[in-house]
Design a protein around this motif. Structure first.
Motif, PDB file in Angstrom:
ATOM      1  N   UNK A  21      29.179 -29.079 -76.373  1.00 32.92           N
ATOM      2  CA  UNK A  21      27.955 -29.791 -76.004  1.00 32.92           C
ATOM      3  C   UNK A  21      26.738 -28.933 -76.328  1.00 32.92           C
ATOM      4  N   UNK A  22      25.764 -29.532 -77.005  1.00 30.22           N
ATOM      5  CA  UNK A  22      24.514 -28.803 -77.276  1.00 30.22           C
ATOM      6  C   UNK A  22      23.391 -29.348 -76.395  1.00 30.22           C
ATOM      7  N   UNK A  23      22.705 -28.438 -75.686  1.00 30.62           N
ATOM      8  CA  UNK A  23      21.547 -28.798 -74.863  1.00 30.62           C
ATOM      9  C   UNK A  23      20.395 -27.952 -75.380  1.00 30.62           C
ATOM     10  N   UNK A  24      19.445 -28.579 -76.063  1.00 26.69           N
ATOM     11  CA  UNK A  24      18.372 -27.793 -76.693  1.00 26.69           C
ATOM     12  C   UNK A  24      17.150 -28.685 -76.892  1.00 26.69           C
ATOM     13  N   UNK A  25      16.029 -28.046 -77.174  1.00 26.41           N
ATOM     14  CA  UNK A  25      14.809 -28.816 -77.423  1.00 26.41           C
ATOM     15  C   UNK A  25      14.950 -29.680 -78.679  1.00 26.41           C
ATOM     16  N   UNK A  26      15.686 -29.146 -79.647  1.00 24.38           N
ATOM     17  CA  UNK A  26      15.833 -29.822 -80.950  1.00 24.38           C
ATOM     18  C   UNK A  26      17.191 -29.431 -81.526  1.00 24.38           C
ATOM     19  N   UNK A  27      17.670 -30.157 -82.527  1.00 23.42           N
ATOM     20  CA  UNK A  27      18.963 -29.778 -83.116  1.00 23.42           C
ATOM     21  C   UNK A  27      18.930 -28.336 -83.639  1.00 23.42           C
ATOM     22  N   UNK A  28      19.971 -27.578 -83.314  1.00 21.66           N
ATOM     23  CA  UNK A  28      20.042 -26.183 -83.782  1.00 21.66           C
ATOM     24  C   UNK A  28      20.616 -26.168 -85.199  1.00 21.66           C
ATOM     25  N   UNK A  29      20.698 -24.977 -85.773  1.00 18.49           N
ATOM     26  CA  UNK A  29      21.276 -24.823 -87.126  1.00 18.49           C
ATOM     27  C   UNK A  29      22.663 -25.447 -87.221  1.00 18.49           C
ATOM     28  N   UNK A  30      23.449 -25.259 -86.158  1.00 21.01           N
ATOM     29  CA  UNK A  30      24.855 -25.695 -86.226  1.00 21.01           C
ATOM     30  C   UNK A  30      25.101 -27.005 -85.505  1.00 21.01           C
ATOM     31  N   UNK A  31      24.070 -27.852 -85.405  1.00 16.58           N
ATOM     32  CA  UNK A  31      24.162 -29.041 -84.539  1.00 16.58           C
ATOM     33  C   UNK A  31      25.346 -29.942 -84.868  1.00 16.58           C
ATOM     34  N   UNK A  32      25.735 -29.994 -86.162  1.00 14.88           N
ATOM     35  CA  UNK A  32      26.768 -30.962 -86.553  1.00 14.88           C
ATOM     36  C   UNK A  32      28.155 -30.577 -86.009  1.00 14.88           C
ATOM     37  N   UNK A  33      28.301 -29.334 -85.540  1.00 12.57           N
ATOM     38  CA  UNK A  33      29.606 -28.911 -85.024  1.00 12.57           C
ATOM     39  C   UNK A  33      29.825 -29.363 -83.574  1.00 12.57           C
ATOM     40  N   UNK A  34      28.769 -29.876 -82.935  1.00 13.73           N
ATOM     41  CA  UNK A  34      28.901 -30.268 -81.523  1.00 13.73           C
ATOM     42  C   UNK A  34      29.377 -31.708 -81.405  1.00 13.73           C
ATOM     43  N   UNK A  35      30.180 -31.975 -80.354  1.00 15.22           N
ATOM     44  CA  UNK A  35      30.648 -33.351 -80.170  1.00 15.22           C
ATOM     45  C   UNK A  35      29.662 -34.164 -79.342  1.00 15.22           C
ATOM     46  N   UNK A  36      28.763 -33.487 -78.638  1.00 19.91           N
ATOM     47  CA  UNK A  36      27.791 -34.193 -77.798  1.00 19.91           C
ATOM     48  C   UNK A  36      26.505 -33.371 -77.784  1.00 19.91           C
ATOM     49  N   UNK A  37      25.351 -34.037 -77.854  1.00 15.20           N
ATOM     50  CA  UNK A  37      24.071 -33.300 -77.862  1.00 15.20           C
ATOM     51  C   UNK A  37      23.051 -34.010 -76.997  1.00 15.20           C
ATOM     52  N   UNK A  38      22.247 -33.233 -76.296  1.00 13.81           N
ATOM     53  CA  UNK A  38      21.139 -33.786 -75.516  1.00 13.81           C
ATOM     54  C   UNK A  38      19.918 -32.930 -75.811  1.00 13.81           C
ATOM     55  N   UNK A  39      18.849 -33.570 -76.296  1.00 15.18           N
ATOM     56  CA  UNK A  39      17.672 -32.810 -76.695  1.00 15.18           C
ATOM     57  C   UNK A  39      16.507 -33.046 -75.748  1.00 15.18           C
ATOM     58  N   UNK A  40      15.848 -31.944 -75.366  1.00 13.93           N
ATOM     59  CA  UNK A  40      14.704 -32.008 -74.460  1.00 13.93           C
ATOM     60  C   UNK A  40      14.517 -30.637 -73.839  1.00 13.93           C
ATOM     61  N   UNK A  41      13.519 -30.490 -72.969  1.00 13.08           N
ATOM     62  CA  UNK A  41      13.281 -29.193 -72.325  1.00 13.08           C
ATOM     63  C   UNK A  41      14.466 -28.773 -71.451  1.00 13.08           C
TER      64      UNK A  41
END
Ligand code: APR
Length: 239
Positions: free
Chosen positions: A205-225
């Motif tokens: 799971x990626x939790x970040x302000x914006x997609x990181x360099x490796x964003x495509x490797x995550x199965x779930x992402x939530x973007x925001x502060x």
């Protein structure tokens, strides 16, 4: 989406500078970040320390002083991770690239500072690490052994090996869930943890302000502060 989360789920979290941004600490690669205002080669390499230790000491003395200013406090992102640890106990591990102590101040206990810590220094002769809240410089010597020597920031510089890699690899191999929060995914080996954990079957799971360099490797992402996305995600786990 994630299913089957409970108290025996093994969770490994990686944090980066983004989690401390809303606590008043600069990130490295954002606008006006630390690496926009300082050259890595001048302040964060073994060669810089050999060439001009004074500049390096001053850079870390400033950052240590800033960390201790009354305005810099843990935020809701740090507190949410401490709450997750309280729920999971030994099934939780927090790996941070951050050299601040905001996770500990929020109550986190199982924390590995893979890039070192601002509030400690290391003797160049014995390699003994001691806590410090004070400034130090070329004239400061430690009293840890018979051969009082210069001390250096207990920070992993570019070109040096991050700390705790064996423990980290083992935890990633056993993780059911891997969460990456507040990191741009620019710096290895941390940037590769998502692949490592994913290979062994973790839900990433990626939790970040914006997609990181490796964003495509995550199965779930939530973007925001961080102060929103981290507590929201953790509340969705511990319903
Ligand atoms: N909430 C969540 N994420 C944020 C926020 C915020 N309020 N503000 C910034 N971010 C995100 C940025 O979008 C970026 O993706 O945090 C990330 C910060 O990235 P970096 O500045 O590259 O910091 P980090 O990933 O921790 O850097 C890794 O590089 O220079 C070295 O040793 C240093 O540990 C550091 C490593």
């Amino acid at each position: 989406m994630l299913s089957g989360f409970n108290k025996s789920s093994k969770v490994v979290v990686l944090t980066g500078a983004g989690i401390s941004a809303e606590s008043g600490l600069k990130t490295f690669r954002d606008n006006n970040g630390l690496w926009e205002n300082h050259r890595v080669e001048d302040v964060a390499t073994p060669e810089a320390f050999e060439r001009n230790p004074d500049v390096v000491y001053r850079f870390y003395n400033q950052r240590r002083a800033q960390l201790q200013s009354p305005d810099v406090k843990p935020n809701a992102g740090h507190y949410a991770l401490a709450k997750l640890e309280e729920y999971l106990e030994d099934n939780f591990l927090l790996i941070t690239q951050n050299v601040d102590n905001l996770h500990e101040r929020a109550g986190s206990k199982r924390v590995l500072h893979m890039h070192g810590e601002l509030l400690s220094h290391r003797c160049l002769s014995s390699q003994i690490v001691k806590s410090t809240t004070e400034d130090y410089d070329e004239k400061s010597h430690c009293d840890c052994c018979d051969n009082p020597s210069m001390i250096r920031p207990n920070i992993v510089w570019f070109g040096e090996m991050p700390m705790f890699m064996d423990e980290i690899s083992e935890a990633l191999a056993n993780a059911d869930i891997f969460i990456s929060a507040g990191t741009s995914g620019n710096v290895y080996p941390a940037a590769g943890f998502v692949q490592q954990a994913g290979l062994y079957g973790a839900h990433c799971v990626e939790l970040n302000l914006e997609p990181s360099q490796g964003f495509s490797a995550f199965s779930e992402s939530h973007y925001g502060p961080a102060t929103q996305v981290i507590p929201n995600f953790i509340e969705s786990l511990i319903k």
